[in-house]
Design a protein around this motif. Structure first.
Motif, PDB file in Angstrom:
ATOM      1  N   VAL A  61     -12.291  14.052  19.241  1.00 14.08           N
ATOM      2  CA  VAL A  61     -13.045  15.124  19.346  1.00 14.08           C
ATOM      3  C   VAL A  61     -14.478  14.673  18.947  1.00 14.08           C
ATOM      4  N   VAL A  62     -15.663  14.930  19.449  1.00  9.78           N
ATOM      5  CA  VAL A  62     -16.834  14.113  19.035  1.00  9.78           C
ATOM      6  C   VAL A  62     -17.821  15.420  19.020  1.00  9.78           C
ATOM      7  N   ARG A  63     -18.559  15.362  17.941  1.00  9.00           N
ATOM      8  CA  ARG A  63     -19.475  16.599  17.894  1.00  9.00           C
ATOM      9  C   ARG A  63     -20.746  15.759  17.519  1.00  9.00           C
ATOM     10  N   LEU A  64     -21.947  16.134  18.220  1.00  7.04           N
ATOM     11  CA  LEU A  64     -23.258  15.672  17.985  1.00  7.04           C
ATOM     12  C   LEU A  64     -24.055  16.810  17.834  1.00  7.04           C
ATOM     13  N   ALA A  65     -24.839  17.035  16.557  1.00  3.64           N
ATOM     14  CA  ALA A  65     -25.712  17.728  16.113  1.00  3.64           C
ATOM     15  C   ALA A  65     -27.030  17.164  15.901  1.00  3.64           C
ATOM     16  N   PRO A  66     -28.163  17.881  16.490  1.00  2.00           N
ATOM     17  CA  PRO A  66     -29.505  17.248  16.352  1.00  2.00           C
ATOM     18  C   PRO A  66     -29.992  17.287  15.142  1.00  2.00           C
ATOM     19  N   THR A  67     -30.696  16.023  14.685  1.00  2.00           N
ATOM     20  CA  THR A  67     -31.494  16.054  13.457  1.00  2.00           C
ATOM     21  C   THR A  67     -32.837  15.584  13.928  1.00  2.00           C
ATOM     22  N   GLY A  68     -33.643  15.610  12.825  1.00  2.00           N
ATOM     23  CA  GLY A  68     -35.144  15.021  13.121  1.00  2.00           C
ATOM     24  C   GLY A  68     -35.302  13.643  13.785  1.00  2.00           C
ATOM     25  N   THR A  69     -34.288  12.743  13.538  1.00  2.00           N
ATOM     26  CA  THR A  69     -34.580  11.586  13.985  1.00  2.00           C
ATOM     27  C   THR A  69     -33.471  11.004  14.986  1.00  2.00           C
ATOM     28  N   GLY A  70     -32.654  11.963  15.601  1.00  2.00           N
ATOM     29  CA  GLY A  70     -31.541  11.803  16.497  1.00  2.00           C
ATOM     30  C   GLY A  70     -30.194  12.606  16.548  1.00  2.00           C
ATOM     31  N   TRP A  71     -29.229  12.043  16.210  1.00  2.00           N
ATOM     32  CA  TRP A  71     -27.921  12.784  16.132  1.00  2.00           C
ATOM     33  C   TRP A  71     -26.955  12.560  14.865  1.00  2.00           C
ATOM     34  N   ALA A  72     -26.752  13.722  14.445  1.00  2.00           N
ATOM     35  CA  ALA A  72     -25.524  13.609  13.637  1.00  2.00           C
ATOM     36  C   ALA A  72     -24.105  13.661  14.288  1.00  2.00           C
ATOM     37  N   VAL A  73     -23.273  12.600  14.096  1.00  2.00           N
ATOM     38  CA  VAL A  73     -22.311  12.441  14.857  1.00  2.00           C
ATOM     39  C   VAL A  73     -21.026  12.623  13.827  1.00  2.00           C
ATOM     40  N   THR A  74     -20.147  13.400  14.411  1.00  2.00           N
ATOM     41  CA  THR A  74     -19.002  13.711  13.663  1.00  2.00           C
ATOM     42  C   THR A  74     -17.899  13.375  14.701  1.00  2.00           C
ATOM     43  N   ALA A  75     -17.055  12.441  14.387  1.00  2.00           N
ATOM     44  CA  ALA A  75     -16.161  11.871  15.314  1.00  2.00           C
ATOM     45  C   ALA A  75     -14.834  11.748  14.665  1.00  2.00           C
ATOM     46  N   GLY A  76     -13.880  12.112  15.307  1.00  2.00           N
ATOM     47  CA  GLY A  76     -12.386  12.490  14.651  1.00  2.00           C
ATOM     48  C   GLY A  76     -11.490  13.047  15.654  1.00  2.00           C
ATOM     49  N   GLY A  77     -10.651  14.293  15.194  1.00  2.00           N
ATOM     50  CA  GLY A  77      -9.736  14.744  16.122  1.00  2.00           C
ATOM     51  C   GLY A  77      -8.645  15.329  15.756  1.00  2.00           C
ATOM     52  N   ARG A  78      -7.762  15.849  16.418  1.00  2.00           N
ATOM     53  CA  ARG A  78      -6.435  16.485  15.945  1.00  2.00           C
ATOM     54  C   ARG A  78      -5.382  15.585  16.204  1.00  2.00           C
ATOM     55  N   ALA A  79      -4.171  15.643  15.414  1.00  2.00           N
ATOM     56  CA  ALA A  79      -3.334  14.896  15.407  1.00  2.00           C
ATOM     57  C   ALA A  79      -1.835  15.517  15.246  1.00  2.00           C
ATOM     58  N   ILE A  80      -0.867  15.293  15.905  1.00  2.00           N
ATOM     59  CA  ILE A  80       0.554  16.171  15.709  1.00  2.00           C
ATOM     60  C   ILE A  80       1.035  15.713  14.407  1.00  2.00           C
TER      61      ILE A  80
END
Length: 112
Positions: A61-80
């Motif tokens: 899972v990759v989430r990109l949230a806008p910031t004043g200077t670009g993107w705040a990236v959260t990367a990771g995901g789910r696991a069994i």
């Protein structure tokens, strides 16, 4: 052809996930400069999968949230299965790899 990735967008935040609902059992965060969000998300997702493919049941899972200077990236995901203590550090190292970051940014560069 069946769509393989779920893309959700809300208030400028873009999330790319294999399964819905998108869930972060493990994650790391970094900031990136401006660029096309979907291109960035796919580039990060590909490299994330390469380093996490041996984690049982891992789904990126990759989430990109806008910031004043670009993107705040959260990367990771789910696991069994169980997530080892160093998994978050592995993702963090990926997000801070200068060579990969340069490639992601170049691939996602805005064109005029």
């Amino acid at each position: 052809m069946k769509r393989r990735w779920h893309i959700t967008s809300q208030d400028g935040t873009v999330t790319l996930a294999r399964q819905l609902p998108a869930r972060f059992d493990v994650a790391a965060r970094a900031d990136l400069p401006p660029g096309r969000p979907l291109r960035l998300a796919h580039q990060i997702r590909q490299d994330l999968w390469r380093v996490m493919r041996n984690v049982r049941g891992f789904s990126p899972v990759v989430r990109l949230a806008p910031t004043g200077t670009g993107w705040a990236v959260t990367a990771g995901g789910r696991a069994i299965g169980r997530i080892s203590a160093d998994t978050e550090a592995t993702i963090e190292a990926l997000l801070n790899d200068t060579t990969k970051r340069a490639r992601w940014v170049a691939q996602a560069r805005m064109t005029s």
